[in-house]
Write an enzyme that holds these catalytic residues in place. Sequence first.
Site, short mmCIF file in Angstrom:
data_model
loop_
_atom_site.label_atom_id
_atom_site.label_comp_id
_atom_site.label_asym_id
_atom_site.label_seq_id
_atom_site.Cartn_x
_atom_site.Cartn_y
_atom_site.Cartn_z
N ASP A 11 0.87 -1.16 0.00
CA ASP A 11 0.00 0.00 0.00
C ASP A 11 0.91 1.21 0.00
O ASP A 11 2.14 1.08 -0.20
CB ASP A 11 -0.99 -0.02 1.17
CG ASP A 11 -0.34 0.19 2.55
OD1 ASP A 11 0.91 0.33 2.63
OD2 ASP A 11 -1.08 0.20 3.54
N CYS A 68 2.97 -3.22 4.00
CA CYS A 68 2.13 -2.07 4.35
C CYS A 68 2.70 -1.46 5.62
O CYS A 68 3.85 -1.72 5.97
CB CYS A 68 0.66 -2.46 4.46
SG CYS A 68 0.22 -3.58 5.80
N GLY A 69 1.92 -0.67 6.31
CA GLY A 69 2.42 -0.04 7.53
C GLY A 69 2.91 -1.05 8.56
O GLY A 69 4.02 -0.97 9.06
N THR A 70 2.06 -2.03 8.86
CA THR A 70 2.42 -3.06 9.84
C THR A 70 2.51 -4.45 9.23
O THR A 70 3.18 -5.32 9.78
CB THR A 70 1.39 -3.13 10.98
OG1 THR A 70 0.13 -3.53 10.42
CG2 THR A 70 1.27 -1.81 11.72
N HIS A 101 7.80 -24.44 9.86
CA HIS A 101 6.72 -25.05 10.64
C HIS A 101 5.35 -24.93 9.99
O HIS A 101 4.49 -25.79 10.21
CB HIS A 101 6.64 -24.42 12.03
CG HIS A 101 7.80 -24.76 12.90
ND1 HIS A 101 7.72 -24.70 14.27
CD2 HIS A 101 9.06 -25.16 12.62
CE1 HIS A 101 8.89 -25.05 14.80
NE2 HIS A 101 9.72 -25.33 13.81
N HIS A 136 5.19 -31.31 11.26
CA HIS A 136 4.49 -30.10 10.84
C HIS A 136 3.48 -30.37 9.73
O HIS A 136 2.52 -29.62 9.57
CB HIS A 136 5.49 -29.04 10.40
CG HIS A 136 6.52 -28.75 11.44
ND1 HIS A 136 6.21 -28.20 12.66
CD2 HIS A 136 7.86 -28.97 11.45
CE1 HIS A 136 7.31 -28.09 13.38
NE2 HIS A 136 8.32 -28.56 12.67
#
Length: 174
Positions: A11, A68-70, A101, A136
Amino acid sequence: MPDISVAIASDHAGYEQKRQIVAWMLLLGVDIHDLGPYDDSSVDYPDYAALVAYEVSEKIADRGVLICGTGIGMAMTANKFSGVRAANVTTPEFAKLAREHNDANVITLSGRFVDLETNKQILKSFFSTPFGKGRHTGRVDKITAIEQDLRETGSTSSFIRKSKPSKGKVSDGI
């Protein structure tokens, strides 16, 4: 880096790092599908997360990268697509574990809280780590079964009725 195709998008908050990561990955010879945006104008992250998740879900691309930001909202969006296992990652070790995993095939990165060099290290770890298989595999298969149940019935209730949580033992490991 392995010979794979990678769909990438961001973004506006992740645009600058995406631009630099695309250039870096091209220098490494990675087959990149840059799905935008192509400037830092304000955009809605779900639109771009959906583009990458679609390519991974439909096996147009082997892996996906979202910035993106986070990275949080993009992971939430990408995980709505069949077959996508997106992980929001902030360290190279978490990238390794997401692959080893969980067989993650999409990685979401923070363009605001993680610097470019760390994100490059995260991507190196993500692309170079194989799925660990073994114990896994059954766990990832359960994720796929939940997804399939939801797709086929519109509910996860049949998976829940069939599921018997494993009884953990110290010897089971992580």
